[in-house]
Design a protein around this motif. Structure first.
Motif, PDB file in Angstrom:
ATOM      1  N   ALA A  51       8.486  25.394  -8.175  1.00  0.00           N
ATOM      2  CA  ALA A  51       7.866  24.463  -9.118  1.00  0.00           C
ATOM      3  C   ALA A  51       8.844  23.328  -9.355  1.00  0.00           C
ATOM      4  O   ALA A  51      10.050  23.554  -9.531  1.00  0.00           O
ATOM      5  CB  ALA A  51       7.533  25.159 -10.429  1.00  0.00           C
ATOM      6  N   GLY A  52       8.339  22.076  -9.363  1.00  0.00           N
ATOM      7  CA  GLY A  52       9.243  20.937  -9.488  1.00  0.00           C
ATOM      8  C   GLY A  52      10.080  20.838  -8.236  1.00  0.00           C
ATOM      9  O   GLY A  52       9.604  20.998  -7.120  1.00  0.00           O
ATOM     10  N   SER A  53      11.367  20.624  -8.446  1.00  0.00           N
ATOM     11  CA  SER A  53      12.250  20.476  -7.288  1.00  0.00           C
ATOM     12  C   SER A  53      13.045  21.728  -6.972  1.00  0.00           C
ATOM     13  O   SER A  53      13.379  21.981  -5.814  1.00  0.00           O
ATOM     14  CB  SER A  53      13.228  19.310  -7.530  1.00  0.00           C
ATOM     15  OG  SER A  53      13.969  19.551  -8.719  1.00  0.00           O
ATOM     16  N   GLU A  54      13.338  22.547  -7.998  1.00  0.00           N
ATOM     17  CA  GLU A  54      14.247  23.654  -7.756  1.00  0.00           C
ATOM     18  C   GLU A  54      13.760  25.004  -8.270  1.00  0.00           C
ATOM     19  O   GLU A  54      14.200  26.043  -7.790  1.00  0.00           O
ATOM     20  CB  GLU A  54      15.612  23.363  -8.421  1.00  0.00           C
ATOM     21  CG  GLU A  54      16.327  22.153  -7.858  1.00  0.00           C
ATOM     22  CD  GLU A  54      16.757  22.354  -6.409  1.00  0.00           C
ATOM     23  OE1 GLU A  54      16.903  23.525  -6.000  1.00  0.00           O
ATOM     24  OE2 GLU A  54      16.915  21.357  -5.690  1.00  0.00           O
ATOM     25  N   GLU A  55      12.896  25.038  -9.285  1.00  0.00           N
ATOM     26  CA  GLU A  55      12.575  26.293  -9.956  1.00  0.00           C
ATOM     27  C   GLU A  55      11.850  27.264  -9.028  1.00  0.00           C
ATOM     28  O   GLU A  55      10.792  26.977  -8.475  1.00  0.00           O
ATOM     29  CB  GLU A  55      11.703  26.020 -11.186  1.00  0.00           C
ATOM     30  CG  GLU A  55      11.429  27.268 -12.011  1.00  0.00           C
ATOM     31  CD  GLU A  55      10.591  26.977 -13.235  1.00  0.00           C
ATOM     32  OE1 GLU A  55      10.476  27.862 -14.102  1.00  0.00           O
ATOM     33  OE2 GLU A  55      10.023  25.856 -13.335  1.00  0.00           O
ATOM     34  N   LEU A  65       8.970  40.868  -2.116  1.00  0.00           N
ATOM     35  CA  LEU A  65       8.608  39.725  -2.936  1.00  0.00           C
ATOM     36  C   LEU A  65       9.575  39.595  -4.106  1.00  0.00           C
ATOM     37  O   LEU A  65       9.764  40.532  -4.878  1.00  0.00           O
ATOM     38  CB  LEU A  65       7.181  39.872  -3.477  1.00  0.00           C
ATOM     39  CG  LEU A  65       6.667  38.721  -4.353  1.00  0.00           C
ATOM     40  CD1 LEU A  65       6.548  37.439  -3.528  1.00  0.00           C
ATOM     41  CD2 LEU A  65       5.332  39.089  -4.984  1.00  0.00           C
ATOM     42  N   THR A  66      10.188  38.426  -4.241  1.00  0.00           N
ATOM     43  CA  THR A  66      11.069  38.108  -5.368  1.00  0.00           C
ATOM     44  C   THR A  66      10.378  37.066  -6.237  1.00  0.00           C
ATOM     45  O   THR A  66       9.900  36.056  -5.731  1.00  0.00           O
ATOM     46  CB  THR A  66      12.425  37.566  -4.877  1.00  0.00           C
ATOM     47  OG1 THR A  66      13.034  38.537  -4.011  1.00  0.00           O
ATOM     48  CG2 THR A  66      13.345  37.268  -6.055  1.00  0.00           C
ATOM     49  N   VAL A  67      10.331  37.337  -7.560  1.00  0.00           N
ATOM     50  CA  VAL A  67       9.623  36.456  -8.497  1.00  0.00           C
ATOM     51  C   VAL A  67      10.640  35.790  -9.416  1.00  0.00           C
ATOM     52  O   VAL A  67      11.572  36.430  -9.917  1.00  0.00           O
ATOM     53  CB  VAL A  67       8.588  37.247  -9.326  1.00  0.00           C
ATOM     54  CG1 VAL A  67       7.907  36.340 -10.335  1.00  0.00           C
ATOM     55  CG2 VAL A  67       7.565  37.897  -8.399  1.00  0.00           C
ATOM     56  N   GLY A  68      10.450  34.494  -9.654  1.00  0.00           N
ATOM     57  CA  GLY A  68      11.357  33.749 -10.503  1.00  0.00           C
ATOM     58  C   GLY A  68      11.144  34.010 -11.982  1.00  0.00           C
ATOM     59  O   GLY A  68      10.100  34.528 -12.398  1.00  0.00           O
ATOM     60  N   PRO A  69      12.121  33.661 -12.840  1.00  0.00           N
ATOM     61  CA  PRO A  69      12.024  33.859 -14.283  1.00  0.00           C
ATOM     62  C   PRO A  69      10.807  33.153 -14.871  1.00  0.00           C
ATOM     63  O   PRO A  69      10.522  32.006 -14.536  1.00  0.00           O
ATOM     64  CB  PRO A  69      13.331  33.241 -14.810  1.00  0.00           C
ATOM     65  CG  PRO A  69      14.270  33.239 -13.644  1.00  0.00           C
ATOM     66  CD  PRO A  69      13.407  33.034 -12.434  1.00  0.00           C
ATOM     67  N   ASN A 141      10.943  24.858 -22.895  1.00  0.00           N
ATOM     68  CA  ASN A 141      11.847  25.506 -21.943  1.00  0.00           C
ATOM     69  C   ASN A 141      11.782  27.022 -22.106  1.00  0.00           C
ATOM     70  O   ASN A 141      11.920  27.546 -23.214  1.00  0.00           O
ATOM     71  CB  ASN A 141      13.287  25.006 -22.173  1.00  0.00           C
ATOM     72  CG  ASN A 141      14.226  25.450 -21.065  1.00  0.00           C
ATOM     73  OD1 ASN A 141      14.237  26.601 -20.674  1.00  0.00           O
ATOM     74  ND2 ASN A 141      15.035  24.512 -20.572  1.00  0.00           N
ATOM     75  N   ARG A 142      11.599  27.730 -21.015  1.00  0.00           N
ATOM     76  CA  ARG A 142      11.451  29.183 -21.068  1.00  0.00           C
ATOM     77  C   ARG A 142      12.709  29.883 -21.559  1.00  0.00           C
ATOM     78  O   ARG A 142      12.652  31.038 -22.015  1.00  0.00           O
ATOM     79  CB  ARG A 142      11.074  29.731 -19.683  1.00  0.00           C
ATOM     80  CG  ARG A 142       9.690  29.322 -19.200  1.00  0.00           C
ATOM     81  CD  ARG A 142       9.358  29.998 -17.889  1.00  0.00           C
ATOM     82  NE  ARG A 142       8.008  29.669 -17.429  1.00  0.00           N
ATOM     83  CZ  ARG A 142       7.703  28.661 -16.648  1.00  0.00           C
ATOM     84  NH1 ARG A 142       8.664  27.853 -16.213  1.00  0.00           N
ATOM     85  NH2 ARG A 142       6.463  28.441 -16.286  1.00  0.00           N
TER      86      ARG A 142
END
Length: 443
Positions: A51-55, A65-69, A141-142
Protein backbone atom coordinates in the motif's frame (compact mmCIF):
# COMPACT_ATOMS: atom_id res chain seq x y z
CA UNK A 1 -7.17 -5.20 -14.35
CA UNK A 2 -6.49 -6.87 -17.66
CA UNK A 3 -3.39 -6.63 -19.84
CA UNK A 4 -3.16 -6.70 -23.59
CA UNK A 5 -0.05 -8.80 -23.62
CA UNK A 6 1.29 -11.73 -21.68
CA UNK A 7 4.43 -10.57 -19.92
CA UNK A 8 6.69 -12.57 -17.62
CA UNK A 9 8.37 -10.96 -14.61
CA UNK A 10 11.13 -8.56 -15.62
CA UNK A 11 13.73 -6.69 -13.63
CA UNK A 12 12.27 -3.27 -12.95
CA UNK A 13 11.28 -1.75 -9.67
CA UNK A 14 8.92 0.93 -10.91
CA UNK A 15 5.49 1.02 -12.42
CA UNK A 16 5.85 1.05 -16.20
CA UNK A 17 4.25 3.85 -18.15
CA UNK A 18 2.04 1.37 -20.02
CA UNK A 19 0.52 0.07 -16.75
CA UNK A 20 -2.62 1.92 -15.71
CA UNK A 21 -4.30 2.07 -12.30
CA UNK A 22 -7.65 0.39 -11.89
CA UNK A 23 -10.20 1.78 -9.43
CA UNK A 24 -12.19 -0.09 -6.80
CA UNK A 25 -14.84 1.56 -4.56
CA UNK A 26 -16.36 -0.15 -1.52
CA UNK A 27 -18.33 0.73 1.60
CA UNK A 28 -16.44 0.45 4.85
CA UNK A 29 -16.77 -2.93 6.63
CA UNK A 30 -17.61 -4.67 3.35
CA UNK A 31 -15.33 -7.01 1.39
CA UNK A 32 -13.55 -6.40 -1.90
CA UNK A 33 -11.02 -7.82 -4.37
CA UNK A 34 -8.06 -5.87 -5.75
CA UNK A 35 -7.70 -7.45 -9.21
CA UNK A 36 -4.41 -8.49 -10.76
CA UNK A 37 -3.98 -11.21 -13.41
CA UNK A 38 -0.67 -11.95 -15.08
CA UNK A 39 1.10 -14.84 -16.69
CA UNK A 40 4.23 -15.59 -14.69
CA UNK A 41 7.08 -18.06 -14.92
CA UNK A 42 6.36 -21.46 -13.41
CA UNK A 43 9.33 -21.01 -11.14
CA UNK A 44 7.88 -17.83 -9.64
CA UNK A 45 8.49 -17.84 -5.89
CA UNK A 46 7.32 -14.44 -4.63
CA UNK A 47 4.25 -12.19 -5.01
CA UNK A 48 4.00 -9.02 -2.90
CA UNK A 49 1.23 -6.46 -2.41
CA UNK A 50 2.07 -3.05 -0.98
CA UNK A 51 0.00 0.00 0.00
CA UNK A 52 1.43 3.40 -0.95
CA UNK A 53 5.10 3.11 -1.65
CA UNK A 54 6.42 0.89 1.12
CA UNK A 55 3.74 -0.51 3.46
CA UNK A 56 3.59 -4.29 3.28
CA UNK A 57 0.10 -5.71 2.88
CA UNK A 58 0.79 -9.36 1.99
CA UNK A 59 3.66 -11.44 0.59
CA UNK A 60 3.44 -14.96 -0.83
CA UNK A 61 6.70 -16.92 -0.88
CA UNK A 62 7.02 -20.64 -1.61
CA UNK A 63 3.58 -21.47 -0.26
CA UNK A 64 3.83 -19.23 2.81
CA UNK A 65 1.78 -16.05 3.30
CA UNK A 66 3.16 -13.12 5.33
CA UNK A 67 0.71 -10.35 6.30
CA UNK A 68 1.71 -6.80 7.16
CA UNK A 69 0.74 -4.92 10.37
CA UNK A 70 -2.90 -3.83 10.45
CA UNK A 71 -3.98 -6.39 7.85
CA UNK A 72 -3.86 -9.51 10.03
CA UNK A 73 -6.73 -11.95 9.41
CA UNK A 74 -8.20 -9.63 6.75
CA UNK A 75 -6.26 -10.35 3.54
CA UNK A 76 -5.81 -13.48 1.46
CA UNK A 77 -3.90 -14.68 -1.61
CA UNK A 78 -4.91 -17.91 -3.30
CA UNK A 79 -2.15 -20.46 -3.92
CA UNK A 80 -4.16 -22.04 -6.72
CA UNK A 81 -4.86 -18.61 -8.17
CA UNK A 82 -1.20 -17.59 -8.20
CA UNK A 83 -0.19 -20.79 -9.97
CA UNK A 84 -2.88 -20.03 -12.58
CA UNK A 85 -1.85 -16.37 -12.98
CA UNK A 86 -4.51 -14.80 -10.68
CA UNK A 87 -2.60 -12.60 -8.22
CA UNK A 88 -5.70 -10.73 -6.91
CA UNK A 89 -5.80 -9.64 -3.26
CA UNK A 90 -8.95 -10.36 -1.23
CA UNK A 91 -9.74 -8.00 1.72
CA UNK A 92 -12.50 -8.64 4.30
CA UNK A 93 -13.57 -6.50 6.01
CA UNK A 94 -12.37 -3.27 4.50
CA UNK A 95 -11.42 -0.58 7.04
CA UNK A 96 -11.56 3.12 6.34
CA UNK A 97 -7.77 3.39 6.60
CA UNK A 98 -7.41 0.85 3.79
CA UNK A 99 -8.11 3.59 1.23
CA UNK A 100 -4.83 3.91 -0.73
CA UNK A 101 -2.99 3.02 -3.93
CA UNK A 102 -2.01 -0.67 -3.98
CA UNK A 103 0.70 -2.25 -6.12
CA UNK A 104 1.35 -5.91 -6.89
CA UNK A 105 4.96 -6.99 -7.43
CA UNK A 106 6.42 -10.19 -8.87
CA UNK A 107 10.08 -10.54 -7.90
CA UNK A 108 10.33 -6.73 -7.54
CA UNK A 109 8.58 -6.18 -10.88
CA UNK A 110 5.36 -4.20 -10.56
CA UNK A 111 2.56 -5.94 -12.40
CA UNK A 112 -0.61 -4.15 -11.28
CA UNK A 113 -1.81 -0.96 -9.59
CA UNK A 114 -5.21 -0.45 -7.91
CA UNK A 115 -6.73 2.64 -6.28
CA UNK A 116 -9.01 1.64 -3.42
CA UNK A 117 -11.70 4.13 -2.34
CA UNK A 118 -13.62 3.53 0.89
CA UNK A 119 -16.94 5.21 1.63
CA UNK A 120 -18.50 5.92 4.99
CA UNK A 121 -22.01 4.51 5.45
CA UNK A 122 -25.15 6.52 6.13
CA UNK A 123 -27.43 6.09 9.15
CA UNK A 124 -31.00 4.98 8.59
CA UNK A 125 -33.76 5.93 11.04
CA UNK A 126 -33.96 3.52 13.98
CA UNK A 127 -36.64 2.85 16.64
CA UNK A 128 -36.05 5.00 19.70
CA UNK A 129 -34.39 3.05 22.50
CA UNK A 130 -32.28 0.90 20.17
CA UNK A 131 -28.52 0.67 20.09
CA UNK A 132 -27.07 2.74 17.24
CA UNK A 133 -23.67 3.56 15.76
CA UNK A 134 -22.93 6.96 14.21
CA UNK A 135 -20.17 6.45 11.59
CA UNK A 136 -17.14 8.70 11.24
CA UNK A 137 -13.77 7.89 9.71
CA UNK A 138 -10.35 9.46 9.40
CA UNK A 139 -6.82 8.50 8.26
CA UNK A 140 -5.27 7.55 11.61
CA UNK A 141 -1.80 6.01 11.92
CA UNK A 142 -2.15 2.37 12.95
CA UNK A 143 0.78 2.67 15.38
CA UNK A 144 -0.62 5.63 17.34
CA UNK A 145 -0.40 5.21 21.13
CA UNK A 146 -3.51 5.57 23.30
CA UNK A 147 -2.14 8.73 24.90
CA UNK A 148 -1.81 10.34 21.45
CA UNK A 149 -5.37 9.64 20.28
CA UNK A 150 -7.56 12.73 20.06
CA UNK A 151 -11.22 12.37 19.02
CA UNK A 152 -14.07 14.76 19.70
CA UNK A 153 -17.80 14.33 19.05
CA UNK A 154 -20.23 17.24 19.11
CA UNK A 155 -23.98 17.63 18.77
CA UNK A 156 -25.01 21.04 17.47
CA UNK A 157 -21.86 22.59 18.94
CA UNK A 158 -22.04 20.89 22.37
CA UNK A 159 -19.59 18.22 23.51
CA UNK A 160 -20.91 14.66 23.44
CA UNK A 161 -17.59 12.83 23.95
CA UNK A 162 -13.95 13.88 23.99
CA UNK A 163 -11.09 11.38 23.99
CA UNK A 164 -7.74 12.98 24.73
CA UNK A 165 -4.53 12.03 26.57
CA UNK A 166 -5.94 8.55 27.14
CA UNK A 167 -9.04 9.71 29.05
CA UNK A 168 -12.68 10.22 28.05
CA UNK A 169 -14.95 13.15 28.94
CA UNK A 170 -18.71 12.80 28.38
CA UNK A 171 -21.18 15.61 27.82
CA UNK A 172 -24.23 16.25 29.99
CA UNK A 173 -27.06 13.81 29.28
CA UNK A 174 -24.77 11.27 27.57
CA UNK A 175 -23.21 9.72 30.67
CA UNK A 176 -23.00 5.90 30.60
CA UNK A 177 -24.66 5.79 27.17
CA UNK A 178 -21.99 6.59 24.54
CA UNK A 179 -18.49 5.29 23.77
CA UNK A 180 -15.72 4.98 21.18
CA UNK A 181 -13.21 2.17 20.64
CA UNK A 182 -9.49 2.99 20.80
CA UNK A 183 -8.71 -0.15 18.83
CA UNK A 184 -11.13 0.87 16.07
CA UNK A 185 -9.80 4.43 16.02
CA UNK A 186 -6.38 3.08 15.05
CA UNK A 187 -8.15 1.49 12.07
CA UNK A 188 -9.61 4.87 11.14
CA UNK A 189 -13.03 4.14 12.66
CA UNK A 190 -14.03 7.01 14.98
CA UNK A 191 -17.68 5.94 15.21
CA UNK A 192 -19.79 6.92 18.21
CA UNK A 193 -21.79 4.08 19.75
CA UNK A 194 -25.03 4.65 21.69
CA UNK A 195 -25.77 1.71 24.00
CA UNK A 196 -29.33 3.00 24.27
CA UNK A 197 -31.01 5.99 22.66
CA UNK A 198 -33.48 8.62 23.85
CA UNK A 199 -35.82 10.60 21.64
CA UNK A 200 -33.94 13.73 22.71
CA UNK A 201 -30.79 12.32 21.00
CA UNK A 202 -32.14 13.14 17.55
CA UNK A 203 -30.19 15.84 15.72
CA UNK A 204 -26.93 16.54 13.85
CA UNK A 205 -23.54 15.20 15.00
CA UNK A 206 -19.98 15.89 13.87
CA UNK A 207 -16.68 14.22 14.70
CA UNK A 208 -13.15 15.66 14.74
CA UNK A 209 -9.69 14.21 15.16
CA UNK A 210 -6.19 15.46 16.13
CA UNK A 211 -5.42 18.71 17.92
CA UNK A 212 -6.36 20.78 14.90
CA UNK A 213 -9.95 19.44 15.05
CA UNK A 214 -9.89 18.14 11.51
CA UNK A 215 -13.36 17.00 10.49
CA UNK A 216 -13.89 13.30 9.89
CA UNK A 217 -15.81 11.64 7.09
CA UNK A 218 -18.70 12.27 6.77
CA UNK A 219 -18.52 15.79 8.11
CA UNK A 220 -22.05 15.62 9.54
CA UNK A 221 -24.30 12.73 10.57
CA UNK A 222 -28.01 13.07 11.30
CA UNK A 223 -29.65 10.79 13.83
CA UNK A 224 -33.39 10.28 13.34
CA UNK A 225 -35.91 7.89 14.86
CA UNK A 226 -39.03 5.96 13.97
CA UNK A 227 -41.82 5.29 16.48
CA UNK A 228 -41.14 2.24 18.60
CA UNK A 229 -43.97 -0.32 18.69
CA UNK A 230 -44.30 -2.92 21.47
CA UNK A 231 -46.99 -5.34 22.67
CA UNK A 232 -47.49 -5.71 26.43
CA UNK A 233 -49.51 -8.33 28.31
CA UNK A 234 -50.21 -7.82 32.01
CA UNK A 235 -52.34 -9.56 34.62
CA UNK A 236 -55.29 -7.85 36.25
CA UNK A 237 -54.08 -5.97 39.33
CA UNK A 238 -50.47 -5.68 38.11
CA UNK A 239 -48.77 -2.47 36.94
CA UNK A 240 -48.49 -1.37 33.31
CA UNK A 241 -44.95 -0.11 32.62
CA UNK A 242 -44.44 2.34 29.74
CA UNK A 243 -40.80 3.40 28.99
CA UNK A 244 -40.80 7.07 28.00
CA UNK A 245 -37.44 7.08 26.11
CA UNK A 246 -36.98 10.83 26.49
CA UNK A 247 -35.63 13.45 28.87
CA UNK A 248 -37.80 16.09 27.17
CA UNK A 249 -41.44 16.72 28.20
CA UNK A 250 -43.72 13.96 26.91
CA UNK A 251 -47.47 13.30 26.87
CA UNK A 252 -49.06 9.87 27.29
CA UNK A 253 -52.34 9.29 25.42
CA UNK A 254 -54.73 6.34 25.80
CA UNK A 255 -57.16 4.84 23.29
CA UNK A 256 -59.45 2.00 24.32
CA UNK A 257 -59.44 -1.19 22.27
CA UNK A 258 -60.89 -0.53 18.83
CA UNK A 259 -60.59 3.25 19.08
CA UNK A 260 -58.53 4.55 16.15
CA UNK A 261 -58.13 8.09 17.49
CA UNK A 262 -55.18 9.40 19.48
CA UNK A 263 -57.40 9.03 22.54
CA UNK A 264 -57.49 10.88 25.82
CA UNK A 265 -54.63 12.29 27.86
CA UNK A 266 -53.29 10.22 30.73
CA UNK A 267 -50.38 12.35 31.96
CA UNK A 268 -47.82 14.93 30.93
CA UNK A 269 -44.37 14.11 32.27
CA UNK A 270 -41.80 16.89 32.60
CA UNK A 271 -38.61 16.80 34.61
CA UNK A 272 -39.52 13.36 35.94
CA UNK A 273 -42.78 14.66 37.48
CA UNK A 274 -46.23 13.59 36.20
CA UNK A 275 -49.29 15.81 35.83
CA UNK A 276 -52.13 13.38 35.36
CA UNK A 277 -55.87 13.47 34.74
CA UNK A 278 -58.09 12.93 37.77
CA UNK A 279 -58.87 9.24 37.08
CA UNK A 280 -55.14 8.42 36.80
CA UNK A 281 -53.68 10.77 39.43
CA UNK A 282 -53.50 8.23 42.29
CA UNK A 283 -52.37 5.30 40.13
CA UNK A 284 -49.34 6.77 38.33
CA UNK A 285 -45.68 6.91 39.38
CA UNK A 286 -42.47 7.67 37.46
CA UNK A 287 -39.49 5.37 38.10
CA UNK A 288 -36.27 4.93 36.11
CA UNK A 289 -37.60 6.84 33.11
CA UNK A 290 -40.82 4.80 32.86
CA UNK A 291 -44.46 5.55 33.67
CA UNK A 292 -46.06 2.92 35.93
CA UNK A 293 -49.86 2.64 35.91
CA UNK A 294 -50.82 0.59 38.97
CA UNK A 295 -53.73 -1.79 39.61
CA UNK A 296 -54.51 -2.56 35.96
CA UNK A 297 -58.17 -3.29 35.25
CA UNK A 298 -60.06 -4.39 32.11
CA UNK A 299 -60.80 -0.75 31.28
CA UNK A 300 -57.02 -0.18 30.86
CA UNK A 301 -56.87 -2.51 27.86
CA UNK A 302 -55.99 -0.57 24.68
CA UNK A 303 -53.27 1.52 22.99
CA UNK A 304 -50.94 3.94 24.76
CA UNK A 305 -48.93 6.53 22.80
CA UNK A 306 -45.92 8.38 24.19
CA UNK A 307 -45.60 11.69 22.30
CA UNK A 308 -43.24 14.64 22.40
CA UNK A 309 -45.19 17.30 24.25
CA UNK A 310 -43.92 20.16 22.08
CA UNK A 311 -43.85 18.66 18.58
CA UNK A 312 -46.48 15.89 18.96
CA UNK A 313 -44.06 13.43 17.33
CA UNK A 314 -44.92 9.87 18.34
CA UNK A 315 -42.07 8.29 20.30
CA UNK A 316 -43.59 4.92 21.25
CA UNK A 317 -46.79 2.96 20.74
CA UNK A 318 -47.76 0.27 23.27
CA UNK A 319 -50.61 -2.17 22.65
CA UNK A 320 -51.68 -3.45 26.08
CA UNK A 321 -53.67 -6.65 26.62
CA UNK A 322 -54.99 -7.77 30.00
CA UNK A 323 -55.34 -11.24 31.52
CA UNK A 324 -58.46 -11.09 33.67
CA UNK A 325 -59.26 -13.06 36.82
CA UNK A 326 -55.70 -13.29 38.14
CA UNK A 327 -54.53 -11.89 41.43
CA UNK A 328 -51.34 -9.92 41.73
CA UNK A 329 -48.50 -11.64 43.44
CA UNK A 330 -48.25 -10.57 47.10
CA UNK A 331 -44.76 -11.27 48.43
CA UNK A 332 -45.73 -10.06 51.90
CA UNK A 333 -48.28 -12.88 52.24
CA UNK A 334 -45.65 -15.51 51.47
CA UNK A 335 -43.28 -13.89 53.93
CA UNK A 336 -45.96 -13.85 56.64
CA UNK A 337 -46.71 -17.56 56.09
CA UNK A 338 -43.03 -18.45 56.38
CA UNK A 339 -42.69 -16.46 59.61
CA UNK A 340 -45.75 -18.17 61.17
CA UNK A 341 -44.33 -21.57 60.27
CA UNK A 342 -40.98 -20.69 61.85
CA UNK A 343 -42.70 -19.54 65.08
CA UNK A 344 -44.67 -22.81 65.32
CA UNK A 345 -41.51 -24.87 64.81
CA UNK A 346 -39.70 -22.83 67.47
CA UNK A 347 -42.51 -23.37 70.01
CA UNK A 348 -42.55 -27.14 69.35
CA UNK A 349 -38.79 -27.31 69.84
CA UNK A 350 -39.03 -25.43 73.14
CA UNK A 351 -41.79 -27.77 74.41
CA UNK A 352 -39.78 -30.88 73.47
CA UNK A 353 -36.61 -29.55 75.10
CA UNK A 354 -38.52 -28.67 78.30
CA UNK A 355 -40.09 -32.13 78.46
CA UNK A 356 -36.71 -33.76 77.89
CA UNK A 357 -35.14 -31.81 80.76
CA UNK A 358 -38.04 -32.75 83.07
CA UNK A 359 -37.72 -36.47 82.28
CA UNK A 360 -33.98 -36.30 82.86
CA UNK A 361 -34.49 -34.82 86.34
CA UNK A 362 -37.13 -37.46 87.27
CA UNK A 363 -34.90 -40.28 86.03
CA UNK A 364 -31.96 -38.96 88.01
CA UNK A 365 -34.00 -38.79 91.23
CA UNK A 366 -35.35 -42.31 90.80
CA UNK A 367 -31.94 -43.78 90.00
CA UNK A 368 -30.48 -42.28 93.17
CA UNK A 369 -33.38 -43.68 95.24
CA UNK A 370 -32.97 -47.17 93.79
CA UNK A 371 -29.23 -47.06 94.35
CA UNK A 372 -29.68 -46.28 98.05
CA UNK A 373 -32.30 -49.03 98.36
CA UNK A 374 -30.16 -51.68 96.68
CA UNK A 375 -27.12 -50.86 98.78
CA UNK A 376 -29.05 -51.79 101.95
CA UNK A 377 -30.99 -54.71 100.46
CA UNK A 378 -29.61 -58.21 100.91
CA UNK A 379 -31.27 -61.01 98.96
CA UNK A 380 -32.03 -64.00 101.18
CA UNK A 381 -31.75 -67.55 99.96
CA UNK A 382 -33.40 -70.45 101.89
CA UNK A 383 -30.77 -72.94 100.82
CA UNK A 384 -27.81 -72.82 103.26
CA UNK A 385 -25.34 -73.96 100.65
CA UNK A 386 -26.19 -70.87 98.59
CA UNK A 387 -25.29 -68.42 101.33
CA UNK A 388 -22.15 -67.46 99.47
CA UNK A 389 -24.31 -65.98 96.74
CA UNK A 390 -25.50 -63.24 99.03
CA UNK A 391 -24.15 -59.88 97.80
CA UNK A 392 -24.89 -56.28 97.45
CA UNK A 393 -26.42 -55.40 94.05
CA UNK A 394 -26.14 -52.33 91.88
CA UNK A 395 -29.34 -50.58 90.70
CA UNK A 396 -31.03 -51.55 87.43
CA UNK A 397 -34.29 -50.03 86.18
CA UNK A 398 -36.34 -52.66 84.39
CA UNK A 399 -39.88 -52.83 83.16
CA UNK A 400 -39.73 -56.54 82.24
CA UNK A 401 -40.16 -59.65 84.35
CA UNK A 402 -36.76 -61.16 85.17
CA UNK A 403 -36.73 -64.95 85.25
CA UNK A 404 -33.50 -65.91 86.92
CA UNK A 405 -32.79 -69.41 88.38
CA UNK A 406 -33.25 -69.63 92.18
CA UNK A 407 -33.45 -72.30 94.92
CA UNK A 408 -36.73 -73.16 96.62
CA UNK A 409 -37.61 -70.53 99.17
CA UNK A 410 -40.60 -69.13 100.92
CA UNK A 411 -43.91 -68.52 99.08
CA UNK A 412 -43.95 -65.92 96.33
CA UNK A 413 -44.40 -62.29 97.06
CA UNK A 414 -45.37 -59.36 94.87
CA UNK A 415 -42.78 -58.48 92.17
CA UNK A 416 -41.72 -54.85 91.72
CA UNK A 417 -39.96 -53.06 88.88
CA UNK A 418 -37.06 -51.87 91.05
CA UNK A 419 -34.36 -54.45 90.38
CA UNK A 420 -30.67 -54.90 91.09
CA UNK A 421 -28.01 -56.33 88.86
CA UNK A 422 -25.84 -59.26 90.01
CA UNK A 423 -22.45 -58.81 88.36
CA UNK A 424 -21.32 -62.27 89.45
CA UNK A 425 -24.15 -64.08 87.66
CA UNK A 426 -24.69 -61.49 84.96
CA UNK A 427 -28.37 -61.46 85.90
CA UNK A 428 -30.91 -59.14 87.47
CA UNK A 429 -32.69 -59.60 90.82
CA UNK A 430 -35.55 -57.66 92.26
CA UNK A 431 -35.78 -57.19 96.06
CA UNK A 432 -39.38 -58.38 96.16
CA UNK A 433 -39.29 -61.11 93.47
CA UNK A 434 -41.33 -64.26 93.85
CA UNK A 435 -39.63 -67.19 95.61
CA UNK A 436 -39.99 -69.23 92.48
CA UNK A 437 -37.92 -66.75 90.47
CA UNK A 438 -35.24 -66.54 93.17
CA UNK A 439 -35.08 -70.35 93.50
CA UNK A 440 -34.72 -70.64 89.75
CA UNK A 441 -31.82 -68.14 89.80
CA UNK A 442 -30.03 -69.94 92.68
CA UNK A 443 -30.03 -73.18 90.72
Amino acid sequence: MSFSAVTPCVSTAHLSESTTLSRVAVDVKHSTILPCTHTVHKGLTEVTWRAGSEELVASYLQGNLTVGPGFESRVHLSTEGIEGGNLSLFINPVEYNDADVYSCFCSNVQLCGVTLEVFAPTVDPVPVGDRVKLPCYAPINRQTEDSQLNVRWEKEGKVVLHLHSGSVTLGSGFENRVSVSKEDIRKGDLSLVFNTTLFSDHGSYRCFYNKEKTAGDPEEIKLTFTAREDNLTVSEGDSITLPLHSTEPVRVQFSSAGDQSTGVSVCVVEGGLPRCETQYKHRVSIQNGSLHLQQASPSDRGVYRVMDHRTNDIISIFSVDLIEGTQPYAPWATLAAVMVMMVVILILMMVLMRRKRKNKVLLGNRTQKDTDKCKTQEVQFSSPEKKELQKIYRPVISHETINAPSPPISPPVTQTTDCCWDPGHMSALCPEQSSTDIQRMAE
